[in-house]
Design a protein around this motif. Structure first.
Motif, PDB file in Angstrom:
ATOM      1  N   PRO A  43       0.776  -1.332  -0.156  1.00 50.56           N
ATOM      2  CA  PRO A  43       0.363   0.123   0.332  1.00 50.56           C
ATOM      3  C   PRO A  43       0.916   1.473   0.001  1.00 50.56           C
ATOM      4  CG  PRO A  43      -0.845  -1.597   2.194  1.00 50.56           C
ATOM      5  CD  PRO A  43       0.120  -2.148   1.007  1.00 50.56           C
ATOM      6  N   ARG A  47       1.075   4.545  -2.816  1.00 49.68           N
ATOM      7  CA  ARG A  47       0.530   5.304  -2.276  1.00 49.68           C
ATOM      8  C   ARG A  47       1.316   6.659  -2.988  1.00 49.68           C
ATOM      9  NH1 ARG A  47      -0.359   4.367   2.131  1.00 49.68           N
ATOM     10  NH2 ARG A  47       1.658   5.234   3.917  1.00 49.68           N
ATOM     11  N   ASP A 233      -8.651   4.028  -6.373  1.00 54.45           N
ATOM     12  CA  ASP A 233      -8.667   4.431  -3.942  1.00 54.45           C
ATOM     13  C   ASP A 233      -9.541   4.435  -3.298  1.00 54.45           C
ATOM     14  OD1 ASP A 233      -5.917   3.061  -4.458  1.00 54.45           O
ATOM     15  OD2 ASP A 233      -4.934   5.920  -3.592  1.00 54.45           O
TER      16      ASP A 233
END
Length: 315
Positions: A43, A47, A233
């Motif tokens: 993750p 990001r 997302d």
């Protein structure tokens, strides 16, 4: 048209390549040797990739717009400010500039050529058989049709292939809006207010058209690149809400169509009623158009007032 195809190709490959390179560079500068560097699939890595990718796309978008603005050649209005003459400056550059100045003067001194130059640029000098405004417009529409037909076909192919789904509706709305704005810029004697407000340093119509085309292409390609990264997302709750909203919208549209069909059902088998309905709807459309014309309403008020005054005198 070739430059726009190159722009499409650049948008297809460059953002991902630059993002991967910048992310590697970022990790190399911020993480010491042996540290737990984020890996693809994690993750934190995703990001960081999303943020860098958005910055790269926005930077590339800004670059392409500035680049097309700076790459525009000096227009005839600026060229006439130069001072070159073969007798005073006998160089090849001075001679070429002097010829260009003479062409600029001859063009801007002719109302027909000036009209054509403002809309289509220096390409008009290659249209030897063009004499009247209609001739120049016929030549100019070729470029207009080529651009919008080619771009529209490309957008349609992307849609068929399932590419660029993010913002698809607004992309097509803006596409047709751009076509209408450019047509108005070509046909009307002065450019619309919208481009002139945002491009005060480019007052010539054909320069505004070049920049607006580039803005349209780069903006929506950029959105098609950034959109999936942002929407990926979104939480399941948001996606479910959007899905329910779409279902409700489809139901509402279908219900509206049914109500419209039911409303016209009594006229489906009565040709006389259909003709009467058509006549009344045409009258309603004409009345609505005339009521929006201030000159007509002023004349109508004056005639109406005269009729009232005449009736009072007869009474």
């Amino acid at each position: 048209m070739t430059s726009y195809l190159l722009s499409f190709i650049g948008w297809t490959f460059l953002p991902q390549i630059v993002t991967n390179w910048l992310q590697s560079l970022y990790y190399g500068l911020t993480y010491r040797a042996g540290a737990n560097v984020p890996k693809p699939g994690q993750p934190k890595y995703a990001r960081h990739y999303k943020r860098i990718y958005i910055l790269v796309v926005l930077a590339y978008l800004l670059y392409t717009i500035i680049e097309v603005d700076l790459s525009l050649q000096p227009n005839y209005y600026k060229i006439l400010e130069l001072r070159y003459h073969p007798d005073k400056n006998p160089t090849n550059e001075a001679e070429a500039t002097y010829i260009l100045i003479r062409t600029a003067y001859d063009t801007l001194n002719d109302p027909v050529k000036r009209f054509a130059y403002d809309r289509f640029g220096p390409d008009i000098n290659r249209w030897d058989n063009a004499k009247a405004i209609r001739d120049y417009l016929n030549h100019g529409w070729t470029s207009y049709v080529e651009f919008y037909l080619g771009t529209g076909l490309f957008l349609l192919i992307l849609n068929i292939l399932g590419k660029g789904q993010f913002g698809r509706f607004w992309r097509f709305v803006t596409f047709f809006g751009m076509a209408c704005i450019e047509a108005k810029m070509i046909l009307y004697p002065s450019p619309p207010l919208f481009p002139s407000l945002f491009l005060p340093h480019r007052p010539i119509i054909f320069e505004q058209i070049i920049i607006l085309r580039q803005v349209f292409i780069t903006t929506f390609i950029g959105l098609s690149q950034v959109g999936p990264v942002i929407s990926s997302d979104s939480s399941p709750a948001i996606r479910d809400s959007l899905h329910r909203l779409q279902v409700l919208s489809n139901i509402t549209t279908e219900e509206s169509n049914n109500q419209l069909r039911f409303g016209f059902e009594p006229f489906s088998r009565d040709q006389h009623a259909q003709l009467e309905l058509k006549r009344k709807m045409e009258k309603l459309a004409v009345d609505d158009f005339l009521s929006s014309d201030p000159n007509y309403m002023q004349m109508y008020s004056q005639v109406h007032q005269r009729i009232i005054t005449s009736r009072r005198k007869n009474a």
